[in-house]
Design a protein around this motif. Structure first.
Motif, PDB file in Angstrom:
ATOM      1  N   ILE A  60      -4.425  15.501  -1.454  1.00 44.87           N
ATOM      2  CA  ILE A  60      -3.852  14.566  -0.476  1.00 44.87           C
ATOM      3  C   ILE A  60      -3.870  13.155  -1.045  1.00 44.87           C
ATOM      4  O   ILE A  60      -2.897  12.391  -0.921  1.00 44.87           O
ATOM      5  N   GLY A  61      -4.971  12.773  -1.700  1.00 43.64           N
ATOM      6  CA  GLY A  61      -5.052  11.442  -2.303  1.00 43.64           C
ATOM      7  C   GLY A  61      -3.993  11.241  -3.372  1.00 43.64           C
ATOM      8  O   GLY A  61      -3.351  10.183  -3.441  1.00 43.64           O
ATOM      9  N   ALA A  62      -3.817  12.273  -4.203  1.00 45.14           N
ATOM     10  CA  ALA A  62      -2.785  12.177  -5.242  1.00 45.14           C
ATOM     11  C   ALA A  62      -1.402  12.054  -4.630  1.00 45.14           C
ATOM     12  O   ALA A  62      -0.550  11.298  -5.111  1.00 45.14           O
ATOM     13  N   LEU A  63      -1.164  12.786  -3.546  1.00 43.48           N
ATOM     14  CA  LEU A  63       0.130  12.726  -2.868  1.00 43.48           C
ATOM     15  C   LEU A  63       0.383  11.330  -2.312  1.00 43.48           C
ATOM     16  O   LEU A  63       1.497  10.791  -2.419  1.00 43.48           O
ATOM     17  N   ILE A  64      -0.677  10.734  -1.710  1.00 45.44           N
ATOM     18  CA  ILE A  64      -0.529   9.374  -1.165  1.00 45.44           C
ATOM     19  C   ILE A  64      -0.205   8.389  -2.271  1.00 45.44           C
ATOM     20  O   ILE A  64       0.666   7.525  -2.125  1.00 45.44           O
ATOM     21  N   VAL A  65      -0.898   8.498  -3.415  1.00 46.63           N
ATOM     22  CA  VAL A  65      -0.624   7.608  -4.540  1.00 46.63           C
ATOM     23  C   VAL A  65       0.816   7.760  -5.014  1.00 46.63           C
ATOM     24  O   VAL A  65       1.521   6.770  -5.287  1.00 46.63           O
ATOM     25  N   ILE A  66       1.283   9.019  -5.087  1.00 47.72           N
ATOM     26  CA  ILE A  66       2.663   9.264  -5.524  1.00 47.72           C
ATOM     27  C   ILE A  66       3.660   8.646  -4.561  1.00 47.72           C
ATOM     28  O   ILE A  66       4.638   8.010  -4.959  1.00 47.72           O
ATOM     29  N   VAL A  67       3.395   8.814  -3.247  1.00 49.17           N
ATOM     30  CA  VAL A  67       4.297   8.236  -2.243  1.00 49.17           C
ATOM     31  C   VAL A  67       4.330   6.720  -2.364  1.00 49.17           C
ATOM     32  O   VAL A  67       5.392   6.093  -2.295  1.00 49.17           O
ATOM     33  N   ILE A  68       3.147   6.095  -2.539  1.00 46.99           N
ATOM     34  CA  ILE A  68       3.093   4.639  -2.690  1.00 46.99           C
ATOM     35  C   ILE A  68       3.878   4.194  -3.916  1.00 46.99           C
ATOM     36  O   ILE A  68       4.650   3.228  -3.865  1.00 46.99           O
ATOM     37  N   LEU A  69       3.681   4.908  -5.017  1.00 51.52           N
ATOM     38  CA  LEU A  69       4.416   4.557  -6.236  1.00 51.52           C
ATOM     39  C   LEU A  69       5.919   4.680  -6.034  1.00 51.52           C
ATOM     40  O   LEU A  69       6.697   3.850  -6.521  1.00 51.52           O
ATOM     41  N   ILE A  70       6.333   5.715  -5.311  1.00 49.03           N
ATOM     42  CA  ILE A  70       7.769   5.895  -5.051  1.00 49.03           C
ATOM     43  C   ILE A  70       8.305   4.758  -4.202  1.00 49.03           C
ATOM     44  O   ILE A  70       9.362   4.183  -4.481  1.00 49.03           O
ATOM     45  N   VAL A  71       7.545   4.413  -3.135  1.00 51.19           N
ATOM     46  CA  VAL A  71       7.983   3.315  -2.255  1.00 51.19           C
ATOM     47  C   VAL A  71       8.060   2.009  -3.026  1.00 51.19           C
ATOM     48  O   VAL A  71       9.035   1.251  -2.911  1.00 51.19           O
ATOM     49  N   VAL A  72       7.002   1.721  -3.817  1.00 50.59           N
ATOM     50  CA  VAL A  72       6.995   0.494  -4.609  1.00 50.59           C
ATOM     51  C   VAL A  72       8.143   0.488  -5.602  1.00 50.59           C
ATOM     52  O   VAL A  72       8.832  -0.523  -5.807  1.00 50.59           O
ATOM     53  N   GLY A  73       8.393   1.626  -6.214  1.00 47.85           N
ATOM     54  CA  GLY A  73       9.488   1.722  -7.176  1.00 47.85           C
ATOM     55  C   GLY A  73      10.843   1.493  -6.527  1.00 47.85           C
ATOM     56  O   GLY A  73      11.691   0.772  -7.060  1.00 47.85           O
ATOM     57  N   ILE A  74      11.026   2.101  -5.348  1.00 45.76           N
ATOM     58  CA  ILE A  74      12.300   1.920  -4.636  1.00 45.76           C
ATOM     59  C   ILE A  74      12.477   0.460  -4.240  1.00 45.76           C
ATOM     60  O   ILE A  74      13.556  -0.125  -4.386  1.00 45.76           O
ATOM     61  N   HIS A  75      11.389  -0.160  -3.731  1.00 44.09           N
ATOM     62  CA  HIS A  75      11.468  -1.572  -3.349  1.00 44.09           C
ATOM     63  C   HIS A  75      11.770  -2.451  -4.552  1.00 44.09           C
ATOM     64  O   HIS A  75      12.598  -3.368  -4.478  1.00 44.09           O
TER      65      HIS A  75
END
Length: 382
Positions: A60-75
């Motif tokens: 779950i922690g890894a998934l959250i990190v991946i989601v954050i990275l995706i959001v930051v990347g998209i932004h």
């Protein structure tokens, strides 16, 4: 058969795998001790459950990190795309304004070049070429890809380019009438009024459109101006506010200046040409003055109203003998007994050699004596 004898067919055999496994030293015999044997490896069910939960938490922690990275990347991509759009629009506007100002410089050079007095048709044709250029630039402005936050700046820009096209178009239609004595006054006044439209284009761009563009760039962290910043062109389309006055327009076109109407006032009218200079060199009527070769000179002449009346739109003309080089200046108003300076920009420089430069103060209404209105200066170019 003995009671304890076993029947071969009914005897229970141990499982083959268990019968083959060597018994560990010190282990209990089958059936010995109490309870069941613990799972292989010695781990309890509680330990397995903790291990599963740990793995789930890590996932779950890894998934959250991946989601954050995706959001930051998209932004980051969105911000980068937005900044690139701002830069692209700013660059397009700057290139357009630079080209438009260059077209304006050519337009004003044509008007003040003096060619209208010798070939009005050619002047009109050349000015019309600047009109075509201005129309194409107006269409380019309309077609610019504009970021949403700069829609208002784009509207101001398009209006500015429309004013430039329309101003040049309207002035071009008045050039022929302005160069004819019978229609000069009305045409020159119309041209001066259209110059106000061209000046309004400078106001729209420099005071309204450009500040919005610069503000959007700075808000996005993009530097403006300087060596590494976004380029900004602040050159005026109209080189001088004097172009908004009919007397100045008339002088630049070498046309007849608009004159006041009404009866001539009684008393003496007239002017005297006192002298002229080019830069720091005072021209002499007896000795040739050497002037730089290849540069069209600008004369500064002194004129005195030696009459008894106030005069308006006093024309002072200059010409180089044996050439088509001419120039004209206008003094808007002179009062009796006062001296005035007037600048006369000649339309070119002749080949190296000595020439006669003639300067004349044109006769004003009511003037009867003109013997002191003209001076001839020998000049040497080279």
């Amino acid at each position: 058969m003995s009671f304890f004898d076993e029947d071969e067919e009914t005897r229970v055999r141990p499982p083959a795998a268990e019968s083959r496994r060597p018994r560990r030293s010190g282990s209990r015999p089958p059936g010995g001790g109490s309870g069941s044997r613990p799972p292989r490896g010695g781990r309890s069910p509680a330990a397995d459950e903790r291990s599963i939960r740990t793995r789930q938490a890590v996932a779950i922690g890894a998934l959250i990190v991946i989601v954050i990275l995706i959001v930051v990347g998209i932004h980051g991509c969105a911000v980068s795309s937005g900044n690139n759009a701002l830069k692209s629009y700013s660059d397009s506007v700057d290139r357009l304004i630079v080209a438009s100002n260059q077209n304006g410089q050519r337009f004003f050079r044509l008007l003040s070049g003096g060619s209208g007095t010798t070939n009005p048709t050619n002047l009109v044709s050349q000015v019309d070429a600047t009109r075509i250029t201005a129309d194409n630039q107006f269409k380019q402005a309309q077609g610019l890809s504009t970021p949403s936050q700069l829609s208002q700046a784009q509207q101001y820009l398009v209006s500015a380019m429309r004013f430039r096209r329309d101003g040049i178009t309207n002035i071009a239609t008045q050039l022929q009438p302005a160069l004819q004595n019978s229609t000069s006054t009305a045409a020159v006044n119309t041209i001066a009024a259209e110059m106000a439209r061209l000046y309004a284009s400078d106001v729209l761009y420099k005071d309204y459109s450009l500040p919005l563009i610069e503000g959007a760039l700075q808000n996005a962290g993009i530097s403006v101006g300087g060596t590494n910043g976004e380029p900004v062109d602040t050159v005026q389309f109209v080189p001088s506010l004097q172009w908004l006055t009919p007397s100045f327009v008339s002088a630049q076109l070498h046309a007849t200046a608009p004159s006041s109407t009404g009866p001539v006032a009684p008393g003496v009218h007239g002017h005297e040409l006192d002298g002229c200079s080019v830069g720091s060199s005072t021209l002499s009527t007896t000795t040739a003055t050497t002037l730089p070769a290849g540069a069209a000179p600008t004369l500064t002449c002194q004129v005195t109203n030696d009459g008894q009346n106030t005069e308006h739109n006093v024309i002072v003309k200059g010409s180089i003998g044996g050439t088509s080089i001419v120039g004209q200046g206008i003094i808007p108003e002179t009062q009796a007994g006062q001296q005035y300076n007037v600048n006369i920009s000649l339309s070119g420089a002749p080949p190296n050699g000595t020439y006669s430069l003639t300067v004349t103060v044109e006769r004003v209404p009511g003037e009867t004596t003109v013997t002191h209105n003209t001076k001839i200066f020998p000049v040497t170019f080279g």
